[in-house]
Each structure stands twice: as structure tokens, then as C-alpha cells.
Motif scaffolding. Sequence first.
Motif, PDB file in Angstrom:
ATOM      1  N   GLU A  54       0.831  -1.200   0.000  1.00  0.00           N
ATOM      2  CA  GLU A  54       0.000   0.000   0.000  1.00  0.00           C
ATOM      3  C   GLU A  54       0.872   1.260   0.000  1.00  0.00           C
ATOM      4  O   GLU A  54       0.593   2.210  -0.734  1.00  0.00           O
TER       5      GLU A  54
ATOM      6  N   LEU B 130      -6.341  -3.427  -2.737  1.00  0.00           N
ATOM      7  CA  LEU B 130      -5.602  -2.155  -2.660  1.00  0.00           C
ATOM      8  C   LEU B 130      -5.796  -1.339  -3.936  1.00  0.00           C
ATOM      9  O   LEU B 130      -5.916  -0.116  -3.897  1.00  0.00           O
TER      10      LEU B 130
ATOM     11  N   ARG C 298      -9.117   0.204  -3.513  1.00  0.00           N
ATOM     12  CA  ARG C 298      -9.116   1.232  -2.463  1.00  0.00           C
ATOM     13  C   ARG C 298      -8.483   2.528  -2.940  1.00  0.00           C
ATOM     14  O   ARG C 298      -8.872   3.609  -2.541  1.00  0.00           O
ATOM     15  N   HIS C 299      -7.489   2.420  -3.791  1.00  0.00           N
ATOM     16  CA  HIS C 299      -6.796   3.635  -4.213  1.00  0.00           C
ATOM     17  C   HIS C 299      -7.316   4.203  -5.536  1.00  0.00           C
ATOM     18  O   HIS C 299      -6.685   5.041  -6.167  1.00  0.00           O
TER      19      HIS C 299
END
Length: 283
Positions: free
Chosen positions: A97, A131, A134-135
Amino acid sequence: MSTGVAWARHLRRRRGKKIFQQALTMYRFHRTPFEEIIENILSVMESHEAYFTFPTVASTATQKPDLLKKIIHQGSEIAVHGYQHVKYPLISIKDQESDMIRALRTYEKLGIPIKGFRAPYNSYDSNTAELIERHGFRWDAGIGYLKENREKTDFFKVIQGNRELSFVCIPLNELSDDLLIDELHCSPKEMVKRLCHALDYAKKSRGVIMFDLHPIRIGQAEYVGVLDRILSYGERIGGWFPTVSQAVEIGASKSDWNGHEFCCLLTGDVDNFYFRDYLRRLG
Ligand SMILES: [Zn+2]
């Protein structure tokens, strides 16, 4: 070069003949400055009104921001290929991350718009997909290299638990420049033949096909003609050659490739601009 030679010797001792041979080949390729490599690719793309997607290591990107802006200016695209070229499955979820965030911040500072991701070495673990979501990445161009995904002919999504993740994945064809040049020792003519054959298959399935053709090889004077020839052939048989984001954003799918018979996404990872950085990664 003396440092380079010393490193190459070190590699031969530590990692064996294959890596040593590969390093020599890369040394030869890196004698062409990246400005020339990118220029070669962009001028071919421009002459076909086609676009290329360059997943680029963000720490590398900071070394030549103007070159990246030139790519954007032509209409082609940059995507995240990690902040560093590390294998994500070998690092913790927290470190994956941080690497992703650092890459996104770097591109934000450089003023380069980012929508897509491809993990270094096309290597993911069970945490990476979440991830990516999420980003806020819109698409991923490496999960499609998994054996069960390579042969797909349309965009697809990752199912985690019983939830479909938001970003779009694209099948990644196994015919990379590494395979064709380094492993199969194909001549440019043979490369054209194999790549065009894959385009015929894409047309037949009315699907999407994506290639990973690293600029360090395909942008060389001896290989850039391959790009030109596959574009000419692809156009002739009804192909569409947008950036990955263009294809994903238009919501194109098998039912309609923006009025074309099939879609071909030309991508190529930029891992490093300089031979010394290539060696550092191996050492
Ligand atoms: Zn890479």
C-alpha cells in the motif's frame, strides 16, 4: 562503463550465465537513449492515429518528467507500475500500500493523470486487488496475465468473496517482447507474423487483446518497424488501437469496440531509463 562491467561480472558469479547474457543484451539496448526510444514509438503511433499505454515505475518517472509529458501530449498514457520495481507478493500488505500511495503522490506532483495499474513482474498476491480498488484505480493490466485470464477475450472483473471489485481487468496476451526476442529469438519478421496471427484471433472473437511490448526493446530502430507493421495490419482488418483508459472509459465491450471489429491495447512497461538502474535491480 567500468562500474557496469564490474556489476556484470558480479552478476555472472552470483546469478549465472543466463542473467549475465540478459544483462549484456540490456546494456546494448540501453545505449539508445530513452528519448530516442520514446520518439520512435510515438512517431509510429502518431502516423497511425493510435495510442500506447506506458505503465512506468514512479521512481523512474521522476528522472525524466518532460519525456512523460511528451507521451501525454501525443495522447498516449502513463499508468502506475509501482513506485519501485518490487515483487508485491514478497512484501507485506502495508508495504504494498505504501508503494502504491507513493507512486500516486509522485505522479500527482508531476501533473501526470493516472487511471491504471500494472504490478511489477505482473505479480500479485491475495491482498493486491483490494488495494487497487481502495486507491481508486479504474483498471488493472496485470491480473489478466494469470494463466486462467490470458485467453479471455473481453474485459472482466475480480470477484473477492462474493463481491465484484470496481476496477476493470484486461486479459494480457503471452506474446511479449521478452518472450519473442529474448527467449524465442524471433527476427522482426517472425515477430510480425506471430503478433498478426494473434490479431486475427482477436478479430475472429470480436474481442480485446493486449500486448506488453517493453519500450526498451520495441522502441529500438531494429524493432520499431514491428509496431508499424502490426498497426498497419490491425487497421486493415478493422482494429481499434486506443489507450487502455480510452477503451475502459468508453465502456467498450464485445458488443461495440467504438465501431471497430476488435480492440488492441498496445502497452509496454518502463522499468528504468538507465542501465545502471537495471543492474541495481538485479544485484
Ligand atoms: Zn516491469
